[in-house]
Write a protein that holds these residues in place. Structure first.
Motif, PDB file in Angstrom:
ATOM      1  N   LYS A  13      10.384  -5.336   8.197  1.00  0.00           N
ATOM      2  CA  LYS A  13       9.643  -4.074   8.228  1.00  0.00           C
ATOM      3  C   LYS A  13       9.732  -3.408   6.866  1.00  0.00           C
TER       4      LYS A  13
ATOM      5  N   GLY B 124       8.185  -1.382  14.037  1.00  0.00           N
ATOM      6  CA  GLY B 124       7.541  -2.216  13.039  1.00  0.00           C
ATOM      7  C   GLY B 124       6.668  -3.340  13.529  1.00  0.00           C
TER       8      GLY B 124
ATOM      9  N   THR C 126      -4.816   5.291  13.675  1.00  0.00           N
ATOM     10  CA  THR C 126      -3.928   4.328  14.311  1.00  0.00           C
ATOM     11  C   THR C 126      -3.114   5.020  15.382  1.00  0.00           C
TER      12      THR C 126
ATOM     13  N   ALA D 190      -6.026  -1.326  10.245  1.00  0.00           N
ATOM     14  CA  ALA D 190      -5.418  -0.016  10.422  1.00  0.00           C
ATOM     15  C   ALA D 190      -4.142   0.070   9.616  1.00  0.00           C
ATOM     16  N   LYS D 191      -3.992   1.181   8.981  1.00  0.00           N
ATOM     17  CA  LYS D 191      -2.790   1.349   8.197  1.00  0.00           C
ATOM     18  C   LYS D 191      -1.625   1.603   9.125  1.00  0.00           C
ATOM     19  N   GLN D 192      -0.545   0.973   8.787  1.00  0.00           N
ATOM     20  CA  GLN D 192       0.603   1.168   9.647  1.00  0.00           C
ATOM     21  C   GLN D 192       1.151   2.560   9.469  1.00  0.00           C
ATOM     22  N   ARG D 193       1.376   3.225  10.542  1.00  0.00           N
ATOM     23  CA  ARG D 193       1.936   4.535  10.437  1.00  0.00           C
ATOM     24  C   ARG D 193       3.238   4.599  11.197  1.00  0.00           C
ATOM     25  N   SER D 194       3.513   3.542  11.962  1.00  0.00           N
ATOM     26  CA  SER D 194       4.680   3.599  12.831  1.00  0.00           C
ATOM     27  C   SER D 194       5.940   3.804  12.017  1.00  0.00           C
ATOM     28  N   ARG D 195       6.826   4.560  12.547  1.00  0.00           N
ATOM     29  CA  ARG D 195       8.097   4.770  11.887  1.00  0.00           C
ATOM     30  C   ARG D 195       8.963   3.542  12.122  1.00  0.00           C
ATOM     31  N   SER D 196      10.054   3.510  11.404  1.00  0.00           N
ATOM     32  CA  SER D 196      10.919   2.363  11.529  1.00  0.00           C
ATOM     33  C   SER D 196      11.290   2.169  12.994  1.00  0.00           C
ATOM     34  N   GLY D 197      11.435   0.934  13.356  1.00  0.00           N
ATOM     35  CA  GLY D 197      11.790   0.668  14.736  1.00  0.00           C
ATOM     36  C   GLY D 197      10.600   0.252  15.563  1.00  0.00           C
TER      37      GLY D 197
ATOM     38  N   ARG E   9       0.831  -1.204   0.000  1.00  0.00           N
ATOM     39  CA  ARG E   9       0.000   0.000   0.000  1.00  0.00           C
ATOM     40  C   ARG E   9       0.865   1.253   0.000  1.00  0.00           C
ATOM     41  N   TRP E  10       2.014   1.175   0.634  1.00  0.00           N
ATOM     42  CA  TRP E  10       2.905   2.334   0.653  1.00  0.00           C
ATOM     43  C   TRP E  10       4.065   2.199  -0.313  1.00  0.00           C
TER      44      TRP E  10
ATOM     45  N   HIS F 112      -6.785  -6.675   8.400  1.00  0.00           N
ATOM     46  CA  HIS F 112      -5.904  -5.585   8.804  1.00  0.00           C
ATOM     47  C   HIS F 112      -6.644  -4.296   8.698  1.00  0.00           C
TER      48      HIS F 112
ATOM     49  N   ALA G 135       8.726   4.349   5.437  1.00  0.00           N
ATOM     50  CA  ALA G 135       8.182   4.787   6.724  1.00  0.00           C
ATOM     51  C   ALA G 135       7.204   5.927   6.528  1.00  0.00           C
TER      52      ALA G 135
ATOM     53  N   THR H   7      -5.921   7.864   9.801  1.00  0.00           N
ATOM     54  CA  THR H   7      -6.256   6.456   9.874  1.00  0.00           C
ATOM     55  C   THR H   7      -6.638   6.013  11.271  1.00  0.00           C
TER      56      THR H   7
ATOM     57  N   ARG I 142       4.830  -3.943  15.962  1.00  0.00           N
ATOM     58  CA  ARG I 142       3.652  -3.803  16.792  1.00  0.00           C
ATOM     59  C   ARG I 142       2.367  -3.941  16.007  1.00  0.00           C
ATOM     60  N   ARG I 143       1.411  -4.571  16.643  1.00  0.00           N
ATOM     61  CA  ARG I 143       0.113  -4.744  15.995  1.00  0.00           C
ATOM     62  C   ARG I 143      -0.590  -3.404  15.946  1.00  0.00           C
ATOM     63  N   ALA I 144      -0.901  -2.999  14.719  1.00  0.00           N
ATOM     64  CA  ALA I 144      -1.577  -1.716  14.589  1.00  0.00           C
ATOM     65  C   ALA I 144      -2.996  -1.850  15.132  1.00  0.00           C
ATOM     66  N   ARG I 145      -3.526  -0.750  15.622  1.00  0.00           N
ATOM     67  CA  ARG I 145      -4.871  -0.773  16.170  1.00  0.00           C
ATOM     68  C   ARG I 145      -5.866  -1.144  15.093  1.00  0.00           C
TER      69      ARG I 145
ATOM     70  N   GLN J 281       2.132  -5.632   9.747  1.00  0.00           N
ATOM     71  CA  GLN J 281       0.699  -5.848   9.764  1.00  0.00           C
ATOM     72  C   GLN J 281       0.026  -4.519   9.547  1.00  0.00           C
ATOM     73  N   VAL J 282      -0.565  -4.357   8.402  1.00  0.00           N
ATOM     74  CA  VAL J 282      -1.132  -3.059   8.062  1.00  0.00           C
ATOM     75  C   VAL J 282      -2.488  -3.273   7.408  1.00  0.00           C
ATOM     76  N   ASN J 283      -3.250  -2.219   7.309  1.00  0.00           N
ATOM     77  CA  ASN J 283      -4.522  -2.308   6.598  1.00  0.00           C
ATOM     78  C   ASN J 283      -4.246  -2.195   5.108  1.00  0.00           C
ATOM     79  N   LEU J 284      -4.358  -3.321   4.434  1.00  0.00           N
ATOM     80  CA  LEU J 284      -4.023  -3.337   3.010  1.00  0.00           C
ATOM     81  C   LEU J 284      -5.215  -2.970   2.137  1.00  0.00           C
TER      82      LEU J 284
END
Ligand SMILES: Cc1cc2nc3c(=O)[nH]c(=O)nc-3n(C[C@H](O)[C@H](O)[C@H](O)COP(=O)(O)O)c2cc1C
Ligand code: SF4
Ligand code: SF4
Lengths: 574, 569
Positions: free
Chosen positions: A536, B17, A572, B8-15, A262-263, B6, A540, A570, B19-22, A289-292
């Motif tokens: 990962k 990674g 999150t 929630a879109k992952q927004r976390s920055r590197s490092g 997605r990104w 899935h 980012a 989003t 964690r389970r997104a909400r 684990q992301v919302n795809l």
């Protein structure tokens, strides 16, 4: 009156509707909206974000997000193209120009490795907007927001003249001064103390020229994988998206390894979603684990899960084995790590063991994020015998074993590890690489040259010059050609045609633009241990991945509203 | 195998990674207090999407409005996008969506019916009086509302949803003072009485194999029973069509009764609900529908409570053993009487009519073949089967067959639901069934089929009334809602009232209807009617609208041009 009444019969007041805030990209003039719901259907069906909707009934109906907030999709700009009435328009482009003032150039996008077909609209020396071109094989009629909106970055932080560092400061210089400075520094330096790193936006023409120049200098340390991905230059199938993007639609199962498409490639992700919507398609994820935007079964975080899968110990293995046309997508997040070669080997084994590669179907895919990468691998810009890779080059620079480093638009490296090396930066933006440089050679961005790129599928495509590079900046292969002259090792080509012949001579795929030649399968990757670190995604922040998007004001606004803020679009937040 | 969507879109920055997104709907943060309230209200109820409207009702009933915080909490709880919840909540008139920063509405809502029959009896004045009486203070708000299905006791008003018949300001005030739950409804014939009179024997005969499905189909076919919701489609044929489709099949009952002037379904539900319920279960048995959804308009809360109790009785008696009966509540949208819009609404969505084909008999509720039947249509099934097709078909005048329930309102002495033979004329209906015209009123014209059926002049009071007989004159009987108009009534005002109703109730999906109704109302309110312009607009609406609402909305205007030219001056 011969041709009808000359005034509207509509004498009443027209209905006015409050405009909506859809974020930094899409401007709304909702009084124009005719409620066709194309934008709603695009958002929910194609982009997979259910945020646009119609509220109210009858004449009170309005289209919007209702809750004022930006549209959280990497494809949101496409609603501008599909709105039939101009209720949704481009916010950055609003009131900038009239269509008839624009020069339209058909070209190729380089903001990711998809190679979306685009049209570049320019006036004078300025690129004002980028629109998608229809290409059923690649991007259909969509493009990602970065491809569309990062073009304002082409106007900012440009390197428009050569610079030479004197007394610790970069000073403007002439081309001949710059070349003289390089020639002086290179004098007497042995070939194996010279290295070159290629960035993500480099075109094939400049890469082949760099390769030839480095060979002439006797330097074996060349690498086009600035992220350190453990991909080799052969066999070709080991680094391509073999299934092809359109081929996704024929697949019935998919495994994502260490990638967030997605990104990393929104267009590829949209294809996956399209396939998923049809039904009879299951996806599994190893990695972030992301919302795809489609349902995907989460299998695990890192290489161990992949190992278990390839050994058939997960139920998903069975699913892949039973699938008729399963595919696997390995992202750079799985390869750009110290155990990358072993992960690649594991991915290959998974593909073989679970029947992803068979007659008439190659389900093994590498998803690249850099537009330059496949071209670089096709041209063999990897360390030669005794050569160092990116990490080795930086180690060498730090330890003093490497004296000169040539950065061809390489900005995604840790420049603090360049030690005391003499750094030549050739590129178009004053980004990380230029700041560290001792000599800057101003090059042309993708909209400013006729250049060749190879997308993640291995499809050779060409950009076209839409505007001229600013100031003294030049097309990149010409810079290398001129420099070779100054160094007394003249490269044997004087025209674009000759460079392209040289490309085809190095690798025959360059002789066949626009098509995908199926690549032969072979041995690749390494055996050996993998470590436990989770995969990962290399991306980012979708909105800023390269010097152009980092210079873009629009992308900075997107970053602020979508990425940086804790409670962006989003939800999150956590 | 565990599936994890899935969300929630992952927004976390590197490092960060691994964690389970909400996994939660996009949008604003959910207020924990609002979430707790919503969870408490929903209790154990399933969080299925099709229950969205039911859940919105729970919140609206408790809090008298839908606040942004509650909607966000509900979206979270039901795992829906916030926009979906807003889309639905803002579609229905009985939901009051309150955005952040807006004041909530007053806790008491007085609705004044402004549809035609009530307008004839002074709804305008009532509305003005109530508005000025309650202008001050924050406890009461006064709004206009469309037909509430009690046109024979006009003008009608409602406090909350409890109706006040023949409303006056003092009566409304008294109703506010009285309890908020209206009197419980006790049907004239309850379960015991219905059983005592031989009820549910027919259903048992069917369930136990003593009567065949074909037998039942033949009975309603021979009787000539036709859909009494308005379209008049032959019922036996519909059953056969649905039976032909692949199982599982579903059934829905249209108890939305929104056509202004119509109140016959209400009458039968209030007086003899089991005759309808038995017909419903028989129809479900015939088409082998495992689930039946009754879509009851929100204007009839007393009927809803009563039906819940009576349905519980028949379930306890084992009469619904192959059929799950669901009672769904409308939320104030006339268009949800249109069968495909009703189906959308039962699915928990905005009530937008669907394009056809496919017809709902092929692809209906939840994508399954669906039998849609009006309340009254089902009401007649038992009598037809027991007394014989000939009994039903034996009624009728002028060669027309069957019995029809006319909802009569307007300028007659004795309005109400009149069971009369098909093919009866308007004059006969007035004289034989309604005690003649009201004192001091002389017959000038009539609406033969509610708001959509057009307007006919007294000179055409001798036409037989039935499906198909009025079409040559640009009118139709539809749901047999007749409103009788007199020399005191201005036909332009009548048509304007009707077109305004359609303007309010257009779902907004297609432009000819959405814009056409609004423009027509503006043009008509402006004084002189420009026939060329209006007819042009009307033709576009009729030709290009998706559903019956837009197609019929212009009928009354066309009728005025055709039959009441003297009123145009
Ligand atoms: C705008 C519109 C409103 C309608 N409203 C109702 C209604 O309130 N009740 C009803 O039974 N049928 C209504 N109908 C007819 C239904 O679409 C459908 O024909 C009917 O419920 C089928 O049942 P029947 O065959 O038993 O009449 C409406 C149709 C239209 C076009
Ligand atoms: S695409 Fe444009 S015209 Fe159509 S609904 Fe969306 S905003 Fe309105
Ligand atoms: S005709 Fe009117 S009510 Fe029917 S679908 Fe169109 S807009 Fe909606």
């Amino acid at each position: 009156m011969a041709y009808g009444f000359d005034r509207s019969r509509f004498a009443e007041n027209k209905r006015a509707v409050l405009d909506k805030n859809l974020g930094p990209l899409v401007k709304t003039i909702m009084t124009r909206c005719i409620h066709c719901t194309r934008c709603i259907r695009f958002a929910t069906e194609i982009a997979g974000v259910e945020e646009l909707g119609a509220t109210g009934r009858g004449e009170h109906m309005e289209v919007g997000t209702y809750v004022e907030k930006a549209l959280s999709s990497e494809l949101s700009g496409n609603i501008i193209d599909i709105c039939p009435v101009g209720a949704l328009t481009s916010k950055p482009y609003a009131f900038v120009a009239r269509p008839w003032e624009l020069r339209k150039t058909e070209s190729i996008d380089v903001m990711d490795a998809v190679g979306s077909n685009i049209r570049v609209d320019a006036r004078g020396t300025e690129v004002l907007r980028v629109l998608p071109r229809l290409s059923e094989e690649i991007n259909e009629e969509w493009i990602a927001d970065k491809s569309r909106f990062a073009c304002d970055g082409l106007q900012r932080q440009r390197l428009d003249r050569p610079y030479v560092r004197r007394d610790g400061k970069l000073k403007p210089a002439s081309w001949s001064d710059a070349f003289a400075a390089i020639a002086a520094r290179l004098k007497g330096v042995a070939g194996d103390r010279i290295a070159a790193i290629v960035g993500d936006l480099a075109c094939a023409e400049s890469m082949v020229a760099l390769k030839d120049l480095m060979a002439a200098l006797g330097a074996p340390h060349v690498d086009c994988r600035q992220d350190g991905a453990k991909l080799a230059a052969s066999p070709r199938a080991s680094y391509l998206f073999n299934t092809t993007i359109a081929g996704i639609e024929r697949a019935d199962a998919c495994l994502l390894v260490g990638t967030n498409p997605r990104w990393e490639a929104p267009i590829v992700n949209a294809r996956l979603r399209k396939r998923w919507l049809v039904g009879g398609f299951r996806a599994g994820v190893i990695g972030p684990q992301v919302n795809l935007t489609y349902k995907a079964e989460y299998l695990g975080a890192g290489p161990q899960t992949l190992a278990e899968l390839s050994a058939g110990r997960l139920p998903f293995a069975d699913l892949l084995r039973k699938a008729e046309r399963p595919l696997l997508i390995v992202g750079q997040g799985a390869l750009a790590r110290s155990d990358g070669a072993a992960v690649l080997g594991l991915a290959r084994r998974t593909a073989v063991e679970l029947g992803l590669v068979k007659d008439g179907w190659n389900g093994f895919n590498v998803l690249h994020t850099a537009a330059a990468r496949v071209g670089g691998l096709d041209l063999g810009l990897v360390p030669g015998v005794g050569g160092r890779d990116v990490r080795g080059i930086l180690d060498g620079a730090t330890s003093g074993d490497i004296d000169v480093v040539y950065l061809l638009g390489a900005d995604e490296i840790d420049t603090s590890r360049l030690g005391r090396a003499f750094v030549i930066y050739q590129g178009h933006h004053g980004d990380a690489g230029a700041q560290r440089a001792d000599v800057i050679l101003p090059g042309a961005a993708y909209t400013e040259k006729n250049a060749t790129y190879v997308n993640t599928e291995g499809r050779v495509q060409r950009t076209r010059l839409a505007v001229f590079a600013p100031g003294d900046a030049r097309e990149d292969w010409k810079i290398l050609r001129a420099l070779s002259d100054a160094l007394g090792r003249r490269l044997p080509y004087d025209s674009l045609g000759q460079v392209r012949s040289r490309l085809a001579a190095v690798n025959a795929v360059f002789a066949k633009p626009d098509i995908v030649v199926p690549a032969a399968w072979g041995e690749f990757g390494a055996a050996g241990a993998v470590d436990a670190m989770p995969f990962k995604s290399p991306v980012a922040n979708f909105y800023m991945t390269d010097p152009i998007s980092r210079a873009s004001v629009t992308m900075a606004k997107c970053t602020a509203s979508f990425v940086a803020s804790g409670t962006g679009k989003t939800g999150t937040h956590g | 195998m565990a599936h994890s969507t899935h969300d929630a879109k992952q927004r976390s920055r590197s490092g960060q990674g691994g964690r389970r997104a909400r996994s939660q709907p996009k949008g604003r943060q959910v207020d924990p207090a609002a979430l707790a309230e919503v969870q408490a209200l929903l209790g154990e109820r399933p969080r299925r999407r099709d229950l969205l409207i039911e859940h919105l009702h729970l919140i609206q009933d408790r809090h008298h409005c839908l606040s942004a915080a509650h909607l966000a909490a509900l979206a979270h709880e039901m795992k829906l996008a916030l926009t979906e919840v807003y889309e639905v909540a803002t579609f229905y008139a009985h939901f009051d969506v309150v955005c952040e920063g807006e004041a909530p509405p007053a806790p008491v809502t007085i609705r004044v019916c402004d549809s035609l029959s009530c307008e004839l009896f002074g709804a305008d004045r009532l509305l003005a009086e109530l508005t000025s009486k309650y202008a001050e203070g924050r406890k009461v708000r006064v709004v206009r509302a469309p037909c509430m299905g009690a046109c024979d006791r006009a003008p009608v008003s409602a406090v909350g949803h409890d109706q006040v018949m023949r409303a006056t300001v003092p009566r409304v005030a008294a109703a506010i003072a009285a309890s908020h739950d209206g009197p419980a409804l006790k049907p004239a014939t309850d379960y015991a009485a219905y059983i005592a009179a031989g009820g549910y024997k027919l259903l048992r005969d069917g369930l136990d194999g003593r009567r065949t499905r074909d037998d039942l189909i033949k009975a309603v076919d021979d009787a000539g029973l036709r859909g009494l919701g308005g379209a008049g489609f032959p019922t036996g044929r519909k059953w056969q069509l649905v039976r032909k489709e692949a199982a599982p099949r579903l059934m829905t009952v249209n108890a939305d009764e929104g056509e202004p002037g119509t109140f016959k379904d209400r009458h039968y539900l209030e007086t003899d609900p089991h005759r309808f319920l038995e017909g419903m279960l028989i129809a479900a048995w015939v088409v082998e529908a495992g689930d039946v959804y009754i879509y009851l308009r929100d204007e009839y809360p007393a009927i809803r409570h009563m039906l819940l109790a009576e349905i519980a009785e028949i379930e306890a008696a084992g009469l619904a053993r192959d059929t799950r009966v669901h009672l769904r509540r409308g939320a104030g949208a006339y268009i949800c009487g249109e069968e495909s819009a009703m189906i959308e609404s039962i699915e928990g969505k905005r009530g937008l009519p669907r394009h056809r084909p496919p017809y709902v008999a092929q692809v209906g509720l939840f994508g399954r073949p669906t039998l849609v039947q009006n309340v009254e249509t089902l009401f007649w099934v038992r009598d037809i089967a027991e007394r014989g097709a000939a009994w039903f078909a034996g009624h009728g005048r002028r060669g027309r067959k069957g019995l029809r329930s006319f909802s009569v309102s307007g300028r007659v002495k004795d309005p109400g639901v009149k069971l009369a033979p098909a093919g009866i004329t308007m004059r006969e209906l007035i004289d034989e069934y309604c005690g003649g015209m009201a004192d001091g009123q002389s017959f000038k014209g009539y609406l033969p089929g509610g708001a959509s059926g057009g307007i006919l002049p007294a000179s055409m009071g001798d036409l037989p009334l039935d499906f198909g007989t009025l079409e040559p004159h640009g009118c139709f009987v539809g749901s047999h809602a007749v409103v009788i108009l007199s020399d005191k009534d201005d036909m332009k005002a009548v048509a304007l009232n009707l077109i305004r109703f359609f303007e309010d109730e257009s779902c907004g999906q297609c432009t000819p209807c959405r814009v056409g109704t609004e423009k027509a109302a503006k043009l008509m309110a402006g004084g002189r009617w420009d026939q060329a312009l209006l007819d042009d607009l009307g033709r576009v609406m009729t030709d290009a609208s998706i559903c019956g609402l837009g197609q019929a909305a212009y009928n009354p205007v066309r009728s005025v041009f055709k039959y009441f030219r003297e009123d145009l001056a």
